[in-house]
Design a protein around this motif. Structure first.
Motif, short mmCIF file in Angstrom:
data_model
loop_
_atom_site.label_atom_id
_atom_site.label_comp_id
_atom_site.label_asym_id
_atom_site.label_seq_id
_atom_site.Cartn_x
_atom_site.Cartn_y
_atom_site.Cartn_z
N ALA A 1 7.35 -44.59 -3.92
CA ALA A 1 7.03 -43.77 -2.75
C ALA A 1 6.35 -44.61 -1.66
N GLU A 2 5.55 -45.58 -2.07
CA GLU A 2 4.87 -46.44 -1.09
C GLU A 2 5.89 -47.21 -0.26
N GLU A 3 6.91 -47.75 -0.94
CA GLU A 3 7.97 -48.45 -0.21
C GLU A 3 8.72 -47.46 0.70
N GLY A 4 8.92 -46.24 0.22
CA GLY A 4 9.57 -45.23 1.05
C GLY A 4 8.78 -44.92 2.31
N GLU A 5 7.45 -44.85 2.19
CA GLU A 5 6.61 -44.62 3.37
C GLU A 5 6.79 -45.76 4.38
N ARG A 6 6.80 -46.99 3.88
CA ARG A 6 6.96 -48.14 4.76
C ARG A 6 8.34 -48.08 5.45
N LEU A 7 9.36 -47.72 4.67
CA LEU A 7 10.70 -47.66 5.24
C LEU A 7 10.82 -46.55 6.29
N PHE A 8 10.20 -45.39 6.02
CA PHE A 8 10.24 -44.31 7.03
C PHE A 8 9.53 -44.73 8.31
N ASP A 9 8.44 -45.48 8.17
CA ASP A 9 7.76 -46.00 9.36
C ASP A 9 8.72 -46.86 10.18
N ALA A 10 9.46 -47.73 9.47
CA ALA A 10 10.41 -48.61 10.17
C ALA A 10 11.52 -47.79 10.83
N LEU A 11 12.01 -46.77 10.12
CA LEU A 11 13.10 -45.95 10.69
C LEU A 11 12.62 -45.15 11.90
N ALA A 12 11.41 -44.58 11.81
CA ALA A 12 10.87 -43.82 12.94
C ALA A 12 10.65 -44.74 14.14
N ALA A 13 10.15 -45.95 13.88
CA ALA A 13 9.94 -46.91 14.97
C ALA A 13 11.28 -47.29 15.61
N MET A 14 12.31 -47.45 14.78
CA MET A 14 13.65 -47.77 15.30
C MET A 14 14.15 -46.68 16.23
N ILE A 15 13.98 -45.42 15.84
CA ILE A 15 14.48 -44.30 16.64
C ILE A 15 13.75 -44.24 17.98
N VAL A 16 12.44 -44.39 17.95
CA VAL A 16 11.66 -44.34 19.19
C VAL A 16 12.02 -45.52 20.09
N ALA A 17 12.20 -46.70 19.49
CA ALA A 17 12.57 -47.88 20.28
C ALA A 17 13.95 -47.69 20.93
N ALA A 18 14.88 -47.11 20.18
CA ALA A 18 16.22 -46.89 20.73
C ALA A 18 16.16 -45.89 21.89
N ALA B 1 21.60 -39.14 28.33
CA ALA B 1 21.43 -40.42 27.65
C ALA B 1 21.21 -40.15 26.16
N ILE B 2 22.03 -40.77 25.32
CA ILE B 2 21.98 -40.46 23.88
C ILE B 2 21.85 -41.75 23.09
N ALA B 3 20.74 -41.86 22.34
CA ALA B 3 20.52 -43.03 21.49
C ALA B 3 21.22 -42.81 20.14
N PHE B 4 21.83 -43.88 19.65
CA PHE B 4 22.44 -43.82 18.31
C PHE B 4 22.17 -45.15 17.62
N PRO B 5 20.91 -45.33 17.18
CA PRO B 5 20.59 -46.61 16.54
C PRO B 5 21.33 -46.78 15.22
N ASP B 6 21.90 -47.96 15.02
CA ASP B 6 22.63 -48.28 13.79
C ASP B 6 21.77 -49.23 12.97
N LYS B 7 21.21 -48.70 11.88
CA LYS B 7 20.22 -49.48 11.10
C LYS B 7 20.84 -50.70 10.46
#
Ligand SMILES: [Zn+2]
Length: 268
Positions: free
Chosen positions: A234-251, A148-154
């Protein structure tokens, strides 16, 4: 700005010996494969911006997985991509779609062969032909390996909703979105002294590409960026990485956990 607190390094396949890899590549281990590109990202970001973003998003997703008790392993990055749109700028090195599709498929099949049943592709390069090639590779790997392979498309609205207004407007190449991510992941890589002089370029890049533009310059990005890099932080980047990491785990969580392996892993 205080120094960034970096979590302990997650295990990387490239660092292991083969006996260690045999143990690490267990059926329950989640393998993350970052994919980037070597492509112009304005005068202020390095050519490997997508590599930096993909690797850091994958690493942060792996940290999340490990914190909740999953085993995670980072595979070595696919650093080149289908980056024809940036090829009007020096240093951009595109490879053909069929090469990416074949390479991605083969890498995933080989990783799955040693045991893992769940994998995720973490792609940071959004050129439509590149995403299509990666998707082809993922689909081939699923059918060959049975994993099973996740490929989330942001770009999908449900994931884009957690990113930024600029991203959703389509001005999503080397602007505030990517510049913020690199400021969070590798601040020394950003030529911050250039940022104040970079005027915003409010162009919907995907719409321009659909309308026939073949390069960033044809799409209106004469310096190889879109959006507003001067607004990055950098603060916005931290927030965005949180969103991207959450997306990957959710996928990954959306993958069918009951998916049976098609063939037993081969071991020497
Ligand atoms: Zn990029």
């Amino acid at each position: 700005m205080p120094p960034q607190v970096v979590p302990p390094p997650t295990r990387q396949l490239r660092d292991l010996t083969w006996p260690e890899a045999r143990e690490a590549l267990a059926p329950e281990t989640v393998v993350l494969l970052p994919i980037g590109a070597i492509e112009a990202h304005g005068p202020h970001l390095p050519l490997d911006t997508d590599v930096i973003i993909a690797e850091e998003a994958a690493r942060r997703a792996a940290v999340r997985l490990e914190r909740r008790g999953d085993r995670a392993l980072l595979a070595p990055t696919v650093s080149y991509g289908v980056s024809e749109v940036g090829a009007c700028f020096p240093g951009t090195v595109p490879v053909p779609p069929e090469v990416i599709a074949g390479q991605v498929a083969r890498i995933l099949v080989e990783l799955a062969r040693w045991g893992p049943r769940r994998l995720a592709v973490v792609n940071a390069h959004l050129e439509p032909a590149h995403v299509a090639a990666v998707r082809t590779g993922v689909e081939r790997a699923v059918s060959v390996s049975g994993a099973a392979i996740a490929f989330p498309d942001k770009r999908e609205p449900r994931w884009a909703a957690g990113l930024s207004e600029e991203f959703r407007r389509g001005a999503r190449h080397a602007g505030g979105y990517e510049t913020s991510l690199v400021l969070a992941a590798d601040p020394a890589a950003v030529r911050t002294y250039l940022l104040p002089d970079l005027a915003p370029v409010w162009v919907d890049l995907p719409a321009k590409l659909r309308a026939g533009a073949r390069t960033f310059a044809e799409a209106g990005g004469v310096d190889g960026y879109f959006g507003n890099p001067a607004a990055a932080s950098a603060e916005e980047g931290e927030r965005l990485f949180d969103a991207l990491a959450a997306m990957i785990v959710a996928a990954l969580d959306e993958l069918d956990p009951a998916r049976p392996p098609v063939s037993a892993p081969n071991r020497p």
